[in-house]
Design a protein around this motif. Structure first.
Motif, PDB file in Angstrom:
ATOM      1  N   VAL A   5       1.286   8.739  -9.275  1.00  0.00           N
ATOM      2  CA  VAL A   5       0.811   7.635  -8.437  1.00  0.00           C
ATOM      3  C   VAL A   5       1.878   6.539  -8.350  1.00  0.00           C
ATOM      4  N   VAL A   6       2.487   6.206  -9.489  1.00  0.00           N
ATOM      5  CA  VAL A   6       3.529   5.184  -9.508  1.00  0.00           C
ATOM      6  C   VAL A   6       4.716   5.646  -8.668  1.00  0.00           C
ATOM      7  N   LEU A   7       5.090   6.904  -8.790  1.00  0.00           N
ATOM      8  CA  LEU A   7       6.190   7.445  -8.007  1.00  0.00           C
ATOM      9  C   LEU A   7       5.873   7.422  -6.515  1.00  0.00           C
ATOM     10  N   ALA A   8       4.643   7.734  -6.147  1.00  0.00           N
ATOM     11  CA  ALA A   8       4.243   7.719  -4.739  1.00  0.00           C
ATOM     12  C   ALA A   8       4.315   6.296  -4.178  1.00  0.00           C
ATOM     13  N   PHE A   9       3.837   5.308  -4.936  1.00  0.00           N
ATOM     14  CA  PHE A   9       3.911   3.919  -4.478  1.00  0.00           C
ATOM     15  C   PHE A   9       5.363   3.453  -4.371  1.00  0.00           C
ATOM     16  N   ALA A  10       6.212   3.869  -5.303  1.00  0.00           N
ATOM     17  CA  ALA A  10       7.619   3.488  -5.255  1.00  0.00           C
ATOM     18  C   ALA A  10       8.291   4.082  -4.018  1.00  0.00           C
ATOM     19  N   LEU A  11       7.986   5.333  -3.709  1.00  0.00           N
ATOM     20  CA  LEU A  11       8.562   5.967  -2.525  1.00  0.00           C
ATOM     21  C   LEU A  11       8.071   5.308  -1.241  1.00  0.00           C
ATOM     22  N   MET A  12       6.793   4.973  -1.199  1.00  0.00           N
ATOM     23  CA  MET A  12       6.260   4.311  -0.004  1.00  0.00           C
ATOM     24  C   MET A  12       6.875   2.924   0.158  1.00  0.00           C
ATOM     25  N   GLY A  13       7.065   2.214  -0.946  1.00  0.00           N
ATOM     26  CA  GLY A  13       7.695   0.900  -0.876  1.00  0.00           C
ATOM     27  C   GLY A  13       9.142   1.003  -0.431  1.00  0.00           C
ATOM     28  N   GLY A  14       9.849   2.012  -0.915  1.00  0.00           N
ATOM     29  CA  GLY A  14      11.231   2.225  -0.497  1.00  0.00           C
ATOM     30  C   GLY A  14      11.337   2.546   0.979  1.00  0.00           C
TER      31      GLY A  14
END
Length: 82
Positions: A5-14
């Motif tokens: 989940v954290v990785l998905a949010f980081a990718l979406m933010g990027g």
């Protein structure tokens, strides 16, 4: 699961930040003026002059280790380990 989940949010933010890039060339604002001429300069540099990097920021590579193809002298102190 939390890492995903954290990785998905980081990718979406990027991806969201990647879409914020400028699409046009750089130019000063309509109400702003260019910076004052540097000390000793005869004229104020243009925006294209300010965006070009001087030669000193990208010097030529000068650390060539092999100066010539001559054979090296023998080193009397180059002994194998005991």
């Amino acid at each position: 699961m939390k890492r995903l989940v954290v990785l998905a949010f980081a990718l979406m933010g990027g991806l969201a930040l990647a879409g914020c890039g400028a699409r046009e060339g750089l130019k000063p604002a309509a109400t702003a003026s260019l910076p004052a001429a540097p000390y000793g300069a005869k004229a104020t540099p243009s925006p294209s002059d300010l965006l070009q990097a001087p030669v000193q920021t990208r010097p030529a590579r000068s650390d060539d280790l092999i100066q010539s193809s001559d054979q090296r002298r023998t080193d009397t102190f180059d002994l194998p380990p005991r």
